[in-house]
Scaffold this motif. Structure first.
Motif, mmCIF file in Angstrom:
data_model
loop_
_atom_site.group_PDB
_atom_site.id
_atom_site.type_symbol
_atom_site.label_atom_id
_atom_site.label_comp_id
_atom_site.label_asym_id
_atom_site.label_seq_id
_atom_site.Cartn_x
_atom_site.Cartn_y
_atom_site.Cartn_z
ATOM 1 N N ALA A 219 0.904 -1.345 -0.115
ATOM 2 C CA ALA A 219 0.317 0.160 -0.251
ATOM 3 C C ALA A 219 0.644 1.171 0.107
ATOM 4 O O ALA A 219 1.844 1.529 0.745
ATOM 5 N N LEU A 220 0.834 2.192 -0.869
ATOM 6 C CA LEU A 220 1.251 3.397 -0.869
ATOM 7 C C LEU A 220 0.337 4.524 -0.925
ATOM 8 O O LEU A 220 -1.316 4.536 -1.666
ATOM 9 N N SER A 221 0.721 5.706 -0.072
ATOM 10 C CA SER A 221 -0.346 7.185 0.740
ATOM 11 C C SER A 221 0.468 8.504 0.250
ATOM 12 O O SER A 221 1.616 7.797 -0.249
ATOM 13 N N ARG A 222 -0.697 8.859 -0.177
ATOM 14 C CA ARG A 222 0.101 10.666 -1.052
ATOM 15 C C ARG A 222 0.611 11.571 0.606
ATOM 16 O O ARG A 222 0.313 12.431 0.342
ATOM 17 N N VAL A 223 -0.229 10.778 1.603
ATOM 18 C CA VAL A 223 0.467 11.772 2.921
ATOM 19 C C VAL A 223 1.001 10.659 3.836
ATOM 20 O O VAL A 223 0.430 9.557 3.867
ATOM 21 N N PRO A 224 2.137 11.908 4.528
ATOM 22 C CA PRO A 224 2.275 10.616 5.860
ATOM 23 C C PRO A 224 1.312 9.922 6.624
ATOM 24 O O PRO A 224 0.199 10.706 7.320
ATOM 25 N N LEU A 225 0.999 8.613 7.194
ATOM 26 C CA LEU A 225 -0.214 8.187 8.417
ATOM 27 C C LEU A 225 0.646 7.425 9.705
ATOM 28 O O LEU A 225 1.355 7.044 9.543
ATOM 29 N N GLU A 226 0.904 8.526 10.951
ATOM 30 C CA GLU A 226 0.768 7.749 11.157
ATOM 31 C C GLU A 226 1.150 7.332 12.160
ATOM 32 O O GLU A 226 0.158 6.153 12.362
ATOM 33 N N GLY A 227 2.625 6.372 11.955
ATOM 34 C CA GLY A 227 2.788 4.964 12.850
ATOM 35 C C GLY A 227 3.092 3.774 12.163
ATOM 36 O O GLY A 227 3.175 3.088 12.078
ATOM 37 N N ALA A 228 2.526 4.316 10.606
ATOM 38 C CA ALA A 228 2.017 3.534 9.414
ATOM 39 C C ALA A 228 3.170 2.820 8.371
ATOM 40 O O ALA A 228 2.984 2.424 7.586
ATOM 41 N N THR A 229 3.681 4.375 8.617
ATOM 42 C CA THR A 229 4.405 4.678 6.365
ATOM 43 C C THR A 229 5.472 5.075 7.558
ATOM 44 O O THR A 229 6.072 5.432 7.943
ATOM 45 N N ALA A 230 6.112 4.755 5.961
ATOM 46 C CA ALA A 230 7.874 5.150 5.335
ATOM 47 C C ALA A 230 8.086 5.602 4.675
ATOM 48 O O ALA A 230 7.272 5.490 3.609
ATOM 49 N N GLU A 231 9.175 6.763 4.478
ATOM 50 C CA GLU A 231 8.440 7.054 3.397
ATOM 51 C C GLU A 231 9.483 7.142 1.777
ATOM 52 O O GLU A 231 10.717 6.574 2.912
ATOM 53 N N VAL A 232 8.788 7.014 1.084
ATOM 54 C CA VAL A 232 9.833 6.632 -0.334
ATOM 55 C C VAL A 232 10.600 7.637 -0.970
ATOM 56 O O VAL A 232 11.808 7.530 -1.079
ATOM 57 N N PHE A 233 9.871 8.559 -1.190
ATOM 58 C CA PHE A 233 10.422 9.866 -1.349
ATOM 59 C C PHE A 233 9.187 11.378 -1.042
ATOM 60 O O PHE A 233 7.978 10.637 -0.875
ATOM 61 N N PRO A 234 9.832 12.884 -1.181
ATOM 62 C CA PRO A 234 9.014 13.583 -0.807
ATOM 63 C C PRO A 234 7.325 13.410 -1.731
ATOM 64 O O PRO A 234 7.269 12.962 -2.359
ATOM 65 N N GLY A 235 6.396 13.336 -1.213
ATOM 66 C CA GLY A 235 5.144 13.255 -1.471
ATOM 67 C C GLY A 235 4.885 11.411 -1.671
ATOM 68 O O GLY A 235 3.281 11.727 -2.054
ATOM 69 N N LEU A 236 5.152 10.969 -1.205
ATOM 70 C CA LEU A 236 4.901 8.855 -1.338
ATOM 71 C C LEU A 236 5.458 8.715 -0.365
ATOM 72 O O LEU A 236 6.752 9.096 -0.303
ATOM 73 N N TRP A 237 4.374 7.176 0.216
ATOM 74 C CA TRP A 237 5.137 6.928 1.906
ATOM 75 C C TRP A 237 4.383 5.371 1.337
ATOM 76 O O TRP A 237 3.690 4.806 0.595
ATOM 77 N N HIS A 238 5.485 4.372 1.999
ATOM 78 C CA HIS A 238 4.629 2.894 2.000
ATOM 79 C C HIS A 238 4.378 2.665 3.177
ATOM 80 O O HIS A 238 5.495 3.136 4.304
ATOM 81 N N VAL A 239 3.261 1.827 3.226
ATOM 82 C CA VAL A 239 2.537 1.545 4.073
ATOM 83 C C VAL A 239 3.992 -0.204 4.728
ATOM 84 O O VAL A 239 3.870 -0.718 4.164
ATOM 85 N N SER A 240 4.422 0.503 6.190
ATOM 86 C CA SER A 240 5.656 -0.247 6.519
ATOM 87 C C SER A 240 4.690 -1.274 7.494
ATOM 88 O O SER A 240 5.099 -1.824 8.275
#
Length: 180
Positions: A78-99
């Motif tokens: 799962a990828l996100s357009r916004v950081p999700l507290e405690g759920a994501t790691a940044e791939v690059f600015p503007g994209l986060w991976h659900v970790s």
């Protein structure tokens, strides 16, 4: 990365986002394989009574790649357009991976793009494929990633419009294909 115009099968008109590339190998997801299928229908073996899985149950999924698609050993990305507290790691600015899927909550759902399966290469394999011209490589950005998933028109489930659009932005044309 873009698959060349001559590629067929899984890689036909693929736009792949590489999520990890290191000494252990490489992984990524095909961005332009949206489906009309809901996660709970595609991956029935998940316990959707669990709060974090229930959040994703009715999400439309994309096919992320040929690996991790077998029943019983399916892989969700799962990828996100916004950081999700405690759920994501940044791939690059503007994209986060659900970790951490266990940290996904109902308010996160609207920000997520969910993929079943992934792409994977063993140590050095992707480097060799790129050197051989098997992939057109470009820097990823927020503007050219998740937009491919959400903007594929109905009837274009293989994402050829996204692939053509990316090729054009990168200066690739049918004429250049003939020169190669």
């Amino acid at each position: 990365m873009l698959a060349p115009s001559s590629e067929e099968g899984w890689w036909w008109h693929s736009v792949v986002l590489v999520l990890n590339h290191d000494a252990g190998g490489s992984t990524g997801v095909i961005l332009n394989r949206p489906t009309n299928a809901l996660l709970h229908r595609v991956v029935s073996e998940i316990d959707y009574a669990e709060a974090h899985h229930k959040v994703l149950a009715d999400r439309r999924v994309s096919m992320g790649g040929p690996m991790g698609t077998e029943k019983g050993s399916r892989c969700l990305v799962a990828l996100s357009r916004v950081p999700l507290e405690g759920a994501t790691a940044e791939v690059f600015p503007g994209l986060w991976h659900v970790s951490d899927f266990a940290a996904v909550s109902p308010e996160h759902e609207k920000h997520l793009s969910v993929f079943v399966g992934y792409c994977g290469w063993v140590t050095g394999q992707l480097d060799r494929e790129v050197e051989a011209g098997a992939w057109l490589v470009a820097a990823a950005s927020a503007s050219n990633t998740l937009g491919l998933v959400s903007t594929a028109p109905r009837g274009d489930l293989m994402g050829s419009n996204a692939w053509e659009s990316m090729r054009t932005r990168l200066g690739e044309t049918p004429e250049r294909d003939m020169q190669k």
